[in-house]
Write a protein that holds these residues in place. Structure first.
Motif, short mmCIF file in Angstrom:
data_model
loop_
_atom_site.label_atom_id
_atom_site.label_comp_id
_atom_site.label_asym_id
_atom_site.label_seq_id
_atom_site.Cartn_x
_atom_site.Cartn_y
_atom_site.Cartn_z
N LEU A 159 0.82 -1.20 0.00
CA LEU A 159 0.00 0.00 0.00
C LEU A 159 0.86 1.25 0.00
N ASN A 160 0.54 2.16 -0.90
CA ASN A 160 1.13 3.49 -0.91
C ASN A 160 -0.01 4.46 -0.61
N ALA A 161 -0.19 4.74 0.68
CA ALA A 161 -1.31 5.58 1.12
C ALA A 161 -0.78 6.94 1.54
N LYS A 162 -1.49 7.99 1.14
CA LYS A 162 -1.05 9.36 1.44
C LYS A 162 -2.23 10.21 1.89
N GLN A 163 -1.90 11.17 2.74
CA GLN A 163 -2.86 12.19 3.11
C GLN A 163 -2.75 13.35 2.11
N LEU A 164 -3.90 13.90 1.72
CA LEU A 164 -3.93 15.02 0.79
C LEU A 164 -4.85 16.11 1.34
N ASP A 165 -4.62 17.34 0.96
CA ASP A 165 -5.46 18.47 1.37
C ASP A 165 -5.60 18.56 2.88
N THR A 166 -4.50 18.35 3.60
CA THR A 166 -4.54 18.36 5.05
C THR A 166 -4.52 19.79 5.60
#
Length: 280
Positions: A159-166
């Motif tokens: 899994l390559n999971a990222k947070q965006l628009d934080t």
């Protein structure tokens, strides 16, 4: 409900449909039985699927779907601690290939999941759905019977999971809370030749570390779990009956299984499960 339209042309199967989902949720004030707010939300979402079979044993597939999930709960430290947010909408895309023969098979797929994410605003200290999580991954599973009576199944997910628009972009690109970067599992069955109908099974599950905070400073370690069991199938008064006994976490290892914000889920201790099923 998921009505669908299926179009078949030779070795091509196309599915188009719609899913109706409804989620009713009551939230209560901490320490009381008073309902603070209620969510009763429903959505209609499209479903698309395509399967192409270039050969008898190989299938190529692609699909898109959406779902409705319960909202997250505000953690300790937020001004609205304990409040559960409104349901959110998740989108999933997947493409892959599957091989299946009489004794061996496997599936390889690429997927992307987009879902809203919540965080505590640094200025208002209110926990709300303000950002996005994007999960991109590769999933591989293989199965087969290398010798008669021995069946194996293995799977891996990266899994390559990222947070965006934080919040102010401070944690953009960081791994989301409670999302491991990889998972492995291996299981097998062995039909004991000296007792017809008796099968021994075992499984190993491995999950990588998971972060407790959006800044990726606190985490729970990776963990492993080993399970073993027996299954016995026999006719009881001419009815096929199966007796099962499974020991989960046979080593009785203490571990944290998952995390959601400030909340941790403890792994199961050594647990014995027994069941009987029969056909009438």
């Amino acid at each position: 409900t998921t009505p669908g339209l299926f179009v078949i042309a030779g070795n091509v199967l196309f599915t188009i449909g719609a899913r109706h989902q409804q989620l009713h949720q009551n939230n209560y004030t901490v320490g009381t039985d008073t309902v603070s707010n209620t969510f009763d939300q429903s959505i209609n979402t499209p479903i698309f699927g395509l399967v192409v079979k270039p050969t008898e044993n190989i299938s190529l597939f692609a699909n898109r779907a959406e779902s409705l999930a319960a909202g997250q709960t505000a953690p300790i430290g937020a001004a609205n601690v304990g409040q559960t947010l409104a349901p959110n909408r998740t989108k999933q895309y997947e493409v892959g290939a599957k091989y299946d023969s009489n004794h061996f098979g496997g599936t390889l797929s690429l997927f992307q999941i987009e879902q809203p994410t919540a965080y505590t605003d640094s200025s208002t200290m209110i926990f709300g759905t303000n950002g996005t999580q994007r999960h991109r991954g590769i999933e591989l599973s293989v199965y087969g019977e290398p010798v008669k009576g021995v069946r194996l199944l293995a799977g891996a997910t990266l899994l390559n999971a990222k947070q965006l628009d934080t919040n102010g972009g401070v944690t953009d690109g960081y791994r989301p809370i409670g999302v491991p970067s990889y998972l492995f599992n291996v299981s097998g069955e062995y039909d004991l030749p000296w007792v017809p109908g008796l099968t021994f099974d075992a499984a190993w599950i491995h999950t990588s570390n998971q972060y407790l905070d959006a800044q990726n400073k606190l985490s729970i370690p990776a963990w492993d779990r080993f399970d073993i069991g027996l299954r016995y199938t026999v006719d009881v008064y001419k009815h096929p009956t199966t007796f099962r006994a499974t020991v989960q976490n046979v080593t009785n290892k203490a571990y944290w299984a998952s995390t959601t914000g400030a909340y941790l889920t403890q792994g199961k201790p050594r647990t014995l499960l027994m069941s009987v099923t029969t056909d009438f």
